[in-house]
Design an enzyme around this catalytic site. Structure first.
Site, mmCIF file in Angstrom:
data_model
loop_
_atom_site.group_PDB
_atom_site.id
_atom_site.type_symbol
_atom_site.label_atom_id
_atom_site.label_comp_id
_atom_site.label_asym_id
_atom_site.label_seq_id
_atom_site.Cartn_x
_atom_site.Cartn_y
_atom_site.Cartn_z
ATOM 1 C CG ASP A 1 -2.191 0.896 0.906
ATOM 2 O OD1 ASP A 1 -2.123 1.717 -0.039
ATOM 3 O OD2 ASP A 1 -3.198 0.793 1.621
HETATM 4 C C1 BGC Z 1 -5.123 3.163 0.214
HETATM 5 C C2 BGC Z 1 -5.301 2.095 -0.844
HETATM 6 C C3 BGC Z 1 -5.195 2.688 -2.217
HETATM 7 C C4 BGC Z 1 -3.869 3.402 -2.335
HETATM 8 C C5 BGC Z 1 -3.604 3.981 -3.709
HETATM 9 C C6 BGC Z 1 -3.912 4.050 -0.028
HETATM 10 O O1 BGC Z 1 -3.944 5.163 0.781
HETATM 11 O O2 BGC Z 1 -5.014 2.540 1.481
HETATM 12 O O3 BGC Z 1 -6.519 1.445 -0.667
HETATM 13 O O4 BGC Z 1 -5.345 1.700 -3.179
HETATM 14 O O5 BGC Z 1 -3.827 4.453 -1.376
HETATM 15 O O6 BGC Z 1 -4.410 5.049 -3.984
#
Ligand code: BGC
Length: 735
Positions: A265
């Site tokens: 993530d």
């Molecule tokens: C979130 C994810 C997301 C990623 C990319 C993160 O802050 O937890 O769910 O896919 O950002 O945008």
């Protein structure tokens, strides 16, 4: 390319090139050279490193992506195309209901169709991967991200997880198909169980609970062929997921059989330093690659240190090769080596985005996701009755009816509640905003902090009061603001803004015929709202066609069929709350007789206000007692459980018939009820149908005292009914 060709390519790549494939940055970083936030901002990437980056996130649009792709490929020694990824969560431009609402349809078919439509629009805009589905099981509505989940049940989440993947990738998983994108299951694992509902917090769960309740949804997506998986931000039993070898290598790859690409993530690799798990970014990079993270999303750990770690012998190059091979394979399966731009023709996008077919689906899907919690003979409203109707509330003309991940959407394409109602009736209806959406002085994370004008607020309230007084009935459109749910939007009070509660109380003094239409991204504490309303319809965040779908339900052109997939608590202090709990040695007494020393609270009922599976219709479904084909089940032989369901009301409607099992005693205690199957049935007035379920040995399995996934001989209860509190029960023995 053939496998051999991919291997030849890999063998010919320099270490730096390989590491580049394992780095993901935002498009801004690439095009502007380092305009980023978080850990990435601290170091910045050099020109050369940027030229080797293998994927970007958050950018779309055929023309822009075409240019980025061409520029980047020119710079790369082997001209390897990049992957374009983005969060397409509940639709791309045609916005479908948020995932929590999608869950309430109990319809894998609809989930699949909407995901397919989202994939079509996203692919037409040049995207290759969506960071969806989010499959974190949720039991605590304080967590802001419950809106991205399909709810509290392992079985339902798993069924819907499969449906999302099939929708995005197609049943045959042919990613060369121009209308498909690769799916990325997230957040592995158990992000939804963060302590106290506080985002990013530690998760402490036994291996049994993880395997039994939290893993099935991710596993469902893996089995459906999901091509990517994202690690979670949280520590799981004290180990951050991005550095958890057991989780990523043993559980995800060896046991579940996942063969795709693992991505961290956002900055989660480098965040292992903050967690206190890695000494510095270099150690974080080593831990992440050893654990099995193939792509480092936006942190500087891999791009800054991975090549050095390999050169110094601290990390085996084999690990890098394996990761890069997985990434190249995904690019190859998407057809990018032959058609480096995949879909890069904007005329394609014009055809599919917000097309009639997608809008129609969005309308039907939204209507099917609404949950009718209360109805004291007021809904459906009669279009022809000529009753004076006041439609009041800050949501009446609100254009943003989407979830927190729908940021690029053109709000003006949304059908508001006002428009939806006017599309049905044009007379005897009047509209008023009533109050601001948010309380005065709300926290500044809100995108739209309205300039609070006291005089204006008074005028709106006065107008709404007058309208309510003059009307026969009031439709009150209330709810959480969009920013109150979503990432990092954890809350301790699950209420709607006080200014809106004040509006409800004020209107109630003038007119008691209130239908509350409730917009929310999570279960809320709504005892007072329910008391002051004759009907409560939860519409979540319904998306582009929200207004039309709401009007369809209010005026009976569509009949409510949604069933809650997350319990609505009586009080926030009951959280976490969920239906598939244990009995305890001192069960709460349901007969009403006062027992002092039992499980529960002295100042609040132990049970939710509205349980899992609950949702009313405009008709009544009558259930017969359960018939079992046998009261003895042996070995691998299944038995059949059936009920007759009859529509005894006057409207055709759809019911979700739910089957729950209870294993009465076992080598470890078992939940009071577990959902094992459901069937949707549409019945005309007076029509009845026999609904037959097969109870298989597999449904009886669980992680026993020795952590083996097996069934045990003993007594079982089977429940079939309209929600998780059904008492319609039969019993059988398994031996
Ligand atoms: C979130 C994810 C997301 C990623 C990319 C993160 O802050 O937890 O769910 O896919 O950002 O945008």
């Amino acid at each position: 390319m053939t496998k051999q060709e991919l291997e030849n390519l890999l063998a010919d790549m320099s270490l730096e090139e390989k590491v580049g494939q394992m780095v993901q940055v935002t498009a801004d970083t690439l095009t502007l050279g380092g305009l980023v936030t978080g850990p990435t901002a601290m170091t910045g990437l050099g020109e050369e490193q940027l030229s080797l980056v293998g994927s970007i996130l958050g950018k779309d649009g055929p023309e822009d992506l075409k240019k980025i792709q061409e520029d980047q490929m020119k710079k790369q020694p082997h001209h390897i195309p990049m992957l374009f990824m983005k969060d397409v969560i509940n639709g791309y431009e045609t916005i479908f209901p948020i995932p929590l609402a999608q869950g309430c349809t109990f319809s894998p078919e609809m989930v699949e169709k909407a995901a397919a439509a989202a994939a079509k629009e996203a692919a037409a805009m040049g995207l290759h991967v969506t960071f969806s589905p989010m499959l974190d099981l949720v039991r605590d509505a304080r967590w802001g991200r419950v809106m991205e989940s399909t709810g509290e049940d392992p079985y339902l989440n798993s069924e819907l997880g499969k449906a999302f993947v099939k929708g995005y990738q197609g049943v045959t998983c042919d990613l060369k198909d121009k209308s498909r994108v690769a799916a990325c299951l997230k957040h592995f694992a158990a992000y939804g169980a963060c302590e106290g509902g506080r985002d990013y917090d530690n998760v402490e769960l036994s291996e049994r609970t993880l395997r039994e309740d939290y893993f099935p949804a991710y596993e469902g997506a893996v089995k459906a062929g999901c091509r990517m998986a994202m690690t979670s931000f949280n520590t799981l039993n004290r180990v951050p997921s991005s550095g958890n070898k057991w989780l990523l290598r043993k559980v995800l790859r060896d046991e579940m059989g996942f063969e795709g690409v693992v991505i961290s993530d956002w900055a989660a690799v480098e965040e292992m330093v903050c967690h206190g798990f890695a000494k510095d970014a270099k150690e974080a990079a080593r831990l992440a690659i050893e654990a099995g993270v193939d792509i480092d999303m936006v942190s500087t750990a891999y791009c800054g240190h991975l090549a050095d770690l390999v050169r110094s012998g601290e990390v085996e190059e084999r690990l890098v090769d394996e990761a890069v091979m997985r990434i190249l394979t995904l690019k190859n399966d998407l057809g990018l080596f032959e058609n480096t731009l995949k879909v890069m023709d904007s005329s394609e996008a014009d055809k599919v985005i917000l097309c009639e077919e997608h809008r129609k689906l969005a309308r039907e899907f939204a209507a099917a996701s609404f949950v009718l919690l209360k109805n004291e003979n007021i809904l459906p409203l009669d279009k022809k009755a000529e009753k004076e109707t006041a439609v009041i509330g800050p949501y009446v003309e609100e254009l943003n009816l989407h979830g927190s991940w729908s940021f690029p959407v053109q709000n003006e394409k949304t059908v508001t509640v006002k428009q939806g109602i006017l599309n049905k009736i044009s007379e005897h209806v009047r509209f008023s905003k009533g109050c601001y959406l948010m309380d005065q002085g709300c926290p500044d994370r809100f995108e739209k902090v309205e300039d609070y004008d006291e005089i204006q607020a008074r005028e709106w309230l006065e107008e709404a009061k007058m309208l309510a007084e003059k009307s026969d009935q009031v439709i009150l459109c209330l709810g959480e603001a969009k920013e109150q749910s979503g990432e990092s939007a954890s809350r301790t009070k699950l209420s709607i803004p006080e200014v809106q509660m004040n509006l409800l109380r004020t209107i109630h003094k003038k007119n008691e015929n209130i239908v509350t239409v409730l917009f929310t991204g999570r279960p809320l504490e709504i005892q007072e709202i329910a008391e002051l309303s004759r009907a409560v319809l939860v519409v979540w965040r319904p998306g582009t066609e929200g207004g039309n779908a709401i009007a369809d339900i209010l005026y009976g052109d569509s009949v409510p069929q949604g069933k809650l997939t997350m319990s609505f608590p009586r009080s926030t202090a009951q959280l976490p709350i969920y239906y598939n709990r244990f009995n305890t040695g001192r069960p709460n007494n349901e007969t009403g007789t006062k027992i002092v020393y039992c499980n529960g609270y002295i100042d609040e009922n132990r049970y939710p206000l509205y349980p899992f599976g609950y949702g009313l219709s405009y008709t009544t479904f009558e259930y017969s007692a359960i018939t079992l084909s046998s009261h003895r089940m042996t070995g691998q032989k299944s038995i059949k459980a059936s009920v007759m369901v009859k529509n005894i009301g006057s409207m055709a409607a759809t019911e979700t018939v739910q089957l729950y099992l209870r294993d009465v005693y076992g080598s470890v205690v078992r939940p009071m009820k577990s959902l094992k199957a459901f069937k949707k049935v549409t019945l005309q007035p007076n029509e009845s149908k026999e609904i037959v379920f097969e109870i298989t040995e597999e449904m009886l399995r669980f992680y026993n005292a020795d952590m083996e996934y097996q069934s045990e001989a003993g007594s079982f209860e089977v429940y079939i009914g309209t929600d998780s509190e059904t008492k319609n029960k039969a019993e059988f023995e398994y031996c």
